[in-house]
Design a protein around this motif. Structure first.
Motif, PDB file in Angstrom:
ATOM      1  N   VAL A 170     -42.730 -11.364 -44.012  1.00 52.98           N
ATOM      2  CA  VAL A 170     -43.706 -12.385 -44.470  1.00 52.98           C
ATOM      3  C   VAL A 170     -43.902 -13.303 -43.149  1.00 52.98           C
ATOM      4  CG1 VAL A 170     -44.163 -14.504 -45.606  1.00 52.98           C
ATOM      5  CG2 VAL A 170     -43.124 -12.440 -47.025  1.00 52.98           C
ATOM      6  N   ALA A 171     -42.843 -13.631 -42.534  1.00 53.35           N
ATOM      7  CA  ALA A 171     -42.934 -14.549 -41.249  1.00 53.35           C
ATOM      8  C   ALA A 171     -43.621 -13.751 -40.178  1.00 53.35           C
ATOM      9  CB  ALA A 171     -41.731 -15.323 -41.069  1.00 53.35           C
ATOM     10  N   ALA A 172     -43.357 -12.653 -39.875  1.00 55.08           N
ATOM     11  CA  ALA A 172     -43.717 -11.951 -38.965  1.00 55.08           C
ATOM     12  C   ALA A 172     -45.148 -11.524 -38.909  1.00 55.08           C
ATOM     13  CB  ALA A 172     -42.897 -10.715 -38.547  1.00 55.08           C
ATOM     14  N   ALA A 173     -45.376 -11.106 -40.184  1.00 59.51           N
ATOM     15  CA  ALA A 173     -46.965 -10.983 -40.459  1.00 59.51           C
ATOM     16  C   ALA A 173     -47.859 -12.015 -40.458  1.00 59.51           C
ATOM     17  CB  ALA A 173     -47.012 -10.205 -41.758  1.00 59.51           C
ATOM     18  N   ARG A 174     -47.363 -13.188 -40.880  1.00 62.81           N
ATOM     19  CA  ARG A 174     -48.180 -14.346 -40.931  1.00 62.81           C
ATOM     20  C   ARG A 174     -48.463 -14.643 -39.359  1.00 62.81           C
ATOM     21  NH1 ARG A 174     -49.483 -19.563 -43.424  1.00 62.81           N
ATOM     22  NH2 ARG A 174     -48.718 -18.845 -45.526  1.00 62.81           N
ATOM     23  N   GLU A 175     -47.509 -14.594 -38.426  1.00 62.04           N
ATOM     24  CA  GLU A 175     -47.807 -14.949 -36.931  1.00 62.04           C
ATOM     25  C   GLU A 175     -48.917 -13.868 -36.587  1.00 62.04           C
ATOM     26  OE1 GLU A 175     -44.196 -14.317 -34.481  1.00 62.04           O
ATOM     27  OE2 GLU A 175     -43.173 -15.917 -35.657  1.00 62.04           O
ATOM     28  N   ARG A 176     -49.145 -13.111 -37.193  1.00 61.47           N
ATOM     29  CA  ARG A 176     -50.032 -12.176 -36.645  1.00 61.47           C
ATOM     30  C   ARG A 176     -51.290 -12.054 -37.555  1.00 61.47           C
ATOM     31  NH1 ARG A 176     -45.956  -7.230 -34.573  1.00 61.47           N
ATOM     32  NH2 ARG A 176     -44.169  -8.686 -34.386  1.00 61.47           N
ATOM     33  N   GLY A 177     -51.430 -13.140 -38.396  1.00 63.59           N
ATOM     34  CA  GLY A 177     -52.817 -13.346 -39.247  1.00 63.59           C
ATOM     35  C   GLY A 177     -52.758 -12.462 -40.454  1.00 63.59           C
ATOM     36  N   VAL A 178     -51.672 -11.851 -40.980  1.00 65.26           N
ATOM     37  CA  VAL A 178     -51.550 -11.178 -42.224  1.00 65.26           C
ATOM     38  C   VAL A 178     -50.544 -11.759 -43.251  1.00 65.26           C
ATOM     39  CG1 VAL A 178     -51.109  -8.847 -43.408  1.00 65.26           C
ATOM     40  CG2 VAL A 178     -52.312  -8.988 -40.973  1.00 65.26           C
ATOM     41  N   LEU A 179     -51.378 -12.429 -44.251  1.00 64.88           N
ATOM     42  CA  LEU A 179     -50.463 -13.196 -45.367  1.00 64.88           C
ATOM     43  C   LEU A 179     -50.025 -11.975 -46.558  1.00 64.88           C
ATOM     44  CD1 LEU A 179     -52.464 -16.173 -45.853  1.00 64.88           C
ATOM     45  CD2 LEU A 179     -50.631 -15.695 -43.916  1.00 64.88           C
ATOM     46  N   ILE A 180     -48.701 -11.960 -46.668  1.00 65.27           N
ATOM     47  CA  ILE A 180     -48.154 -10.926 -47.950  1.00 65.27           C
ATOM     48  C   ILE A 180     -47.292 -11.899 -48.552  1.00 65.27           C
ATOM     49  CG2 ILE A 180     -48.357  -9.045 -46.550  1.00 65.27           C
ATOM     50  CD1 ILE A 180     -45.374  -8.700 -46.150  1.00 65.27           C
ATOM     51  N   GLY A 181     -46.873 -11.504 -49.638  1.00 61.94           N
ATOM     52  CA  GLY A 181     -46.067 -12.444 -50.508  1.00 61.94           C
ATOM     53  C   GLY A 181     -44.599 -11.668 -50.715  1.00 61.94           C
ATOM     54  N   ALA A 182     -43.515 -12.565 -50.858  1.00 66.11           N
ATOM     55  CA  ALA A 182     -42.083 -12.485 -51.062  1.00 66.11           C
ATOM     56  C   ALA A 182     -41.874 -12.727 -52.580  1.00 66.11           C
ATOM     57  CB  ALA A 182     -41.253 -13.051 -50.058  1.00 66.11           C
ATOM     58  N   LEU A 183     -41.336 -11.705 -53.352  1.00 70.27           N
ATOM     59  CA  LEU A 183     -40.931 -11.941 -54.499  1.00 70.27           C
ATOM     60  C   LEU A 183     -39.509 -11.765 -54.883  1.00 70.27           C
ATOM     61  CD1 LEU A 183     -43.513  -9.846 -56.566  1.00 70.27           C
ATOM     62  CD2 LEU A 183     -43.731 -12.349 -55.994  1.00 70.27           C
ATOM     63  N   GLY A 184     -38.778 -11.556 -53.789  1.00 69.10           N
ATOM     64  CA  GLY A 184     -37.263 -11.740 -54.050  1.00 69.10           C
ATOM     65  C   GLY A 184     -37.016 -11.411 -52.313  1.00 69.10           C
ATOM     66  N   PRO A 185     -35.479 -11.548 -52.278  1.00 70.75           N
ATOM     67  CA  PRO A 185     -35.234 -11.184 -50.885  1.00 70.75           C
ATOM     68  C   PRO A 185     -35.323 -10.145 -49.957  1.00 70.75           C
ATOM     69  CG  PRO A 185     -33.233 -11.845 -52.224  1.00 70.75           C
ATOM     70  CD  PRO A 185     -34.373 -11.667 -53.157  1.00 70.75           C
ATOM     71  N   ARG A 186     -35.619  -8.835 -50.845  1.00 73.07           N
ATOM     72  CA  ARG A 186     -36.018  -7.612 -50.498  1.00 73.07           C
ATOM     73  C   ARG A 186     -37.238  -6.968 -51.090  1.00 73.07           C
ATOM     74  NH1 ARG A 186     -33.566  -5.441 -46.030  1.00 73.07           N
ATOM     75  NH2 ARG A 186     -31.966  -6.758 -45.183  1.00 73.07           N
ATOM     76  N   PHE A 187     -37.924  -7.759 -51.769  1.00 69.21           N
ATOM     77  CA  PHE A 187     -38.946  -7.559 -52.219  1.00 69.21           C
ATOM     78  C   PHE A 187     -40.160  -8.227 -51.965  1.00 69.21           C
ATOM     79  CE2 PHE A 187     -40.685  -7.232 -56.976  1.00 69.21           C
ATOM     80  CZ  PHE A 187     -41.656  -6.305 -56.869  1.00 69.21           C
ATOM     81  N   ALA A 188     -41.315  -7.282 -51.515  1.00 75.68           N
ATOM     82  CA  ALA A 188     -42.600  -8.113 -51.098  1.00 75.68           C
ATOM     83  C   ALA A 188     -43.771  -7.266 -51.770  1.00 75.68           C
ATOM     84  CB  ALA A 188     -42.683  -7.924 -49.466  1.00 75.68           C
ATOM     85  N   ARG A 189     -44.784  -8.085 -51.849  1.00 80.28           N
ATOM     86  CA  ARG A 189     -45.950  -7.707 -52.723  1.00 80.28           C
ATOM     87  C   ARG A 189     -47.331  -7.697 -51.801  1.00 80.28           C
ATOM     88  NH1 ARG A 189     -48.071 -10.599 -57.976  1.00 80.28           N
ATOM     89  NH2 ARG A 189     -48.800 -11.715 -56.290  1.00 80.28           N
ATOM     90  N   LEU A 190     -48.001  -6.677 -51.758  1.00 78.62           N
ATOM     91  CA  LEU A 190     -49.561  -6.904 -51.324  1.00 78.62           C
ATOM     92  C   LEU A 190     -50.556  -6.465 -52.293  1.00 78.62           C
ATOM     93  CD1 LEU A 190     -47.289  -5.253 -49.193  1.00 78.62           C
ATOM     94  CD2 LEU A 190     -49.190  -5.351 -47.644  1.00 78.62           C
ATOM     95  N   LEU A 191     -51.373  -7.409 -52.402  1.00 75.80           N
ATOM     96  CA  LEU A 191     -52.483  -7.166 -53.232  1.00 75.80           C
ATOM     97  C   LEU A 191     -53.855  -6.955 -52.487  1.00 75.80           C
ATOM     98  CD1 LEU A 191     -50.483  -8.778 -55.121  1.00 75.80           C
ATOM     99  CD2 LEU A 191     -52.298  -8.703 -56.765  1.00 75.80           C
ATOM    100  N   THR A 192     -54.665  -6.100 -52.981  1.00 76.23           N
ATOM    101  CA  THR A 192     -55.980  -6.028 -52.628  1.00 76.23           C
ATOM    102  C   THR A 192     -57.065  -6.494 -53.633  1.00 76.23           C
ATOM    103  OG1 THR A 192     -56.403  -3.821 -53.587  1.00 76.23           O
ATOM    104  CG2 THR A 192     -55.672  -3.798 -51.210  1.00 76.23           C
TER     105      THR A 192
END
Ligand SMILES: Cc1ncc(COP(=O)(O)O)c(C=O)c1O
Length: 344
Positions: A300-322
């Motif tokens: 999440v942090a690395a993507a945000r630095e490059r202008g892409v926002l994604i969600g973390a739903l757990g320590p090793r669980f992330a989610r992207l929605l279109t």
């Protein structure tokens, strides 16, 4: 913020110019008196879409779910649902806090529900010895299971279980529109399987607010009382209903574009072993980062630095929605950014 690609949720969309024009032009009245013509028309439209008698406009999906559950399960009695269901995970204990409802969950299995196992969980009436089961709830599509679509035969099986035991069947249909497109099942076919549904206008459909409870006329009359009790009686909200009406007319048909974009994103990420693109059928891409070198907060942090926002739903669980506000160029950018991070 406009140059960010925001994939955290399909709730982040902003009303389009045309939607705002529809809102500004809406005829309104006091909806607590049942006098807002735009709200009344939306309720009639949505009820008809699902083959039910009536519907009730609510500010949020959570309120729509909780109203429905209070209609189906008396205080101290029981609801069965998936352990990862939104109603027991993200509604901050509302079923217990406001409805006095006892919930018992089957293990989180997403769309792969074992109908016989659910049937075996049902507790019959046992006087004062046990908590009687009153309803079963499912989520279509299943949020935490990566937008998985519950197959029609499974839903029919659950309907049979409900009928055999005199239970009610509720659908948290926040994204039932996506399931409808993914499986080609008419909304009315879904609607007729459930005693109550909550359906949402402010996720994939892109309205700023609004959900509806859909059910029989008798239940919706009671739902109106529960909504008022929860503080959800609203006044000149035709301006909001107009946004939902516009969304149904103009945005329902474009959901397959979101599905194709989610699939493209998933295909680019599949080689990293964090998602199986073949299982991505709607607008949610769930990333299992258990074996990845990067964890969810790190991604999440690395993507945000490059202008892409994604969600973390757990320590090793992330989610992207279109959604409505992400186009093909946004997906290209997200693919470039995420694959670069994952390559390390
Ligand atoms: C599956 C599901 N149900 C219900 C809701 C609740 O909707 P709201 O945020 O409008 O309360 C959400 C919200 O994300 C959801 O994903």
């Amino acid at each position: 913020m406009t140059d960010l690609v925001d994939l955290r949720s399909d709730t982040v969309t902003r009303p389009t110019r045309e939607m705002r024009a529809a809102m500004a032009a809406a005829e309104v009245g006091d909806d607590v008196y049942g006098e807002d013509p735009t709200v009344n028309a939306l309720e009639e439209r949505v009820a008809a879409l699902f083959g039910h008698e009536a519907a009730l406009f609510t500010p949020t999906g959570s309120m729509a779910n909780q109203i429905a559950l209070q209609l189906l399960v008396p205080p101290g009695e029981e609801l069965l649902c998936d352990a990862d269901a939104h109603i027991v995970t993200y509604e901050v204990g509302a079923a217990a806090a406001f409805g006095g409802i006892s919930t018992r969950t089957w293990p989180a299995v997403g769309a792969d529900i074992d109908v016989d196992a659910v049937a075996a969980m049902v507790r019959p009436e046992a006087g004062y010895h046990a908590v009687p089961t009153r309803a079963i709830a499912v989520e279509q599509t299943h949020n935490r299971a990566g937008g998985a679509v519950l197959p029609l035969p499974t839903l029919r099986g659950l309907r049979r279980v409900a009928d055999a035991h005199g239970l009610a069947l509720h659908c948290d249909g926040a994204r039932i529109w996506n399931a409808h497109h993914a499986d080609g099942v008419p909304l009315e076919t879904y609607g007729r399987l459930f005693d109550t549904l909550s359906v949402c206008l402010s996720k994939g459909l892109g309205a700023p607010i609004g959900s509806l409870v859909v059910s029989s006329a008798e239940r919706i009359a009671r739902a109106r009382v529960v909504r008022k009790r929860l503080g959800g009686g609203m006044r000149q909200v035709g301006v909001l209903a107009a946004a939902g009406d516009h969304a149904l007319t103009h945005h329902l048909g474009r959901l397959p574009d979101d599905h194709a974009r989610a699939r493209r994103l998933a295909e680019a990420l599949t080689p990293f072993g964090i998602v199986d693109a073949a299982r991505v059928r709607t607008n949610i891409v769930a990333l299992d980062l258990t074996k990845s070198t990067v964890d969810a907060p790190g991604l999440v942090a690395a993507a945000r630095e490059r202008g892409v926002l994604i969600g973390a739903l757990g320590p090793r669980f992330a989610r992207l929605l279109t959604h409505l506000d992400v186009d093909d160029a946004g997906i290209d950018r997200a693919i470039d950014v995420l694959t670069a991070i994952l390559r390390g």
